[in-house]
Design an enzyme around this catalytic site. Sequence first.
Site, PDB file in Angstrom:
ATOM      1  N   ASP A 125     -24.255  16.981  18.339  1.00 57.40           N
ATOM      2  CA  ASP A 125     -24.083  17.620  17.041  1.00 57.40           C
ATOM      3  C   ASP A 125     -24.309  19.117  17.211  1.00 57.40           C
ATOM      4  O   ASP A 125     -25.180  19.541  17.976  1.00 57.40           O
ATOM      5  CB  ASP A 125     -25.091  17.030  16.048  1.00 57.40           C
ATOM      6  CG  ASP A 125     -25.016  17.719  14.697  1.00 57.40           C
ATOM      7  OD1 ASP A 125     -23.891  17.991  14.247  1.00 57.40           O
ATOM      8  OD2 ASP A 125     -26.072  17.971  14.111  1.00 57.40           O
ATOM      9  N   LYS A 126     -23.518  19.914  16.534  1.00 54.27           N
ATOM     10  CA  LYS A 126     -23.637  21.361  16.662  1.00 54.27           C
ATOM     11  C   LYS A 126     -24.699  21.925  15.735  1.00 54.27           C
ATOM     12  O   LYS A 126     -25.641  22.577  16.177  1.00 54.27           O
ATOM     13  CB  LYS A 126     -22.288  22.027  16.368  1.00 54.27           C
ATOM     14  CG  LYS A 126     -22.340  23.570  16.384  1.00 54.27           C
ATOM     15  CD  LYS A 126     -20.990  24.170  16.079  1.00 54.27           C
ATOM     16  CE  LYS A 126     -20.591  23.980  14.627  1.00 54.27           C
ATOM     17  NZ  LYS A 126     -21.435  24.761  13.672  1.00 54.27           N
TER      18      LYS A 126
END
Length: 521
Positions: A334-335
């Site tokens: 996940d960013k």
Amino acid sequence: MLDDPRPAPPEAWHSHSGGECLRRLDSRPGGLTPHEVEARQRRHGPNSLPAKPPAGWIALGLRQFLNPLALLLLAAAAVSLALGEFPDAGFILLVLVVNAVVGALQEGRAERGAAALGGLVRQEATVLRADRRQRLDAAELVPGDIVVLEGGDLVPADIRLLEAERLTLDESLLTGESLPVEKTADAILPAALALGERTTLLHAGSLVQRGRAVGVVVATGLRTEIGQIARALERVESKAPLVLRLERFTRLIGAAVVGAVAALAAFGLILGLPPAEIFFVAVALAVSAIPEGLPIAVTVALAVAARRMARRNVIVRTLPMVEGLGACTVIASDKTGTLTENALTVQCLWLPDGSSVEAGRDEPPEPAIRLATAGALCNDAALGPGPGLNGDRSGATGDAVDVALLLLASRWRTAPSPGPEGARCGAIPYEPANRMAAVFTRRTEGVHATVKGAVEAVLPMCRGESGPILAASRALAEDGHRVLAIAEGRVEAPGGPEVLRGLTPLGLVALADPLRPEAAA
């Protein structure tokens, strides 16, 4: 007795009106009665994610023996004791004990570190019950409770909105999107919608950035979306590559030892050796063939690697997972909030003369100060008690963009001063349809308007050539920035968007969610 925490697929509450949701939950705008709450608490249980207590040190130590190689060594130690080979048996047992202590210490630290991350759903909530407003532990919430939320509150359960005023939420915990999400109470949406598109629902673990809301609890505990994620994680069972290889190696050793012992026994019988002598020789061969030093060597190497990972803020629950991470060739991460700081920040300002000013600059030019001041003026956020030059946003409430603009003004010490001169006399709140917001202030020369919003929405309100501004906006957007235009000017009187004409563009603000310092470029 509690309901089965694994019900049928959850109801699509966003596909019903607020009134229909109240009817289905047998609730009412004034809230549940104490008798109803008590009955539902018995039925649904607490509004919390069940967390297993960290394993005790004895259990952690015994867990280190539950692998094929350790069991094989235990068997070898038992045989050595039976044969009277006490030094061999003592050495093998010492290796196993050291291995268990090292592994238990490392995994115990990791277990307690992971347990500290489990408080996402537990907090206080403002609830209406029997027409009385009260503040309760969120663990006491039940389906049908009426909850009141304001800016800065953490959503305590999954909630269907009944009322919403200028409501925006940070749902990055569940969706990975750092930009705020607009919510509304009136829409009736299709049932088959992704979580991020359910604009009438609030999900546990989300943060209210701005506005006010009243809603009815539709799911608690494991029935919430975050609870579904927790349940899915509990069902994950996997083995690291190292564990699989050690199991295969143990099976090979076992097969090889059995084969060698069988061949030795057959050869001894052919030579006519006594059976007792053949047995003792075969057992000695079996014990000597087992690599008793291997477990401690592997455990020490993994423990050192786990400590290195811990210094990089990585929790390793079990030692073999260190090698599993090293065996990965592609990592899907996940960013937002993982690789980035989950904190929208002003990166630079573009000025009408074509110049660009970095937000970290200590002595910005006058046009940049004017732009930053306007951004802080057209703003509904509030900073905490101690934001300073380091960009501290603890305690800040409001929209992420507004907070970023206030932090820039705080860094440059350009925040507008309260007082009669420049007092607010009207505002146009942000609406998705307008893509802009404005405030009206009373000045000596008359009413003054300050506007911020999407470039395409603000430019038609401004005088002058728009080509350079559009080109700069496209260039900043192509670099991954979120771009806002800010303009100001005198107007006849406070009003709606129709009064905003002939403004002067002050420039563009480029925002981004910055990478964490430890994230690789």
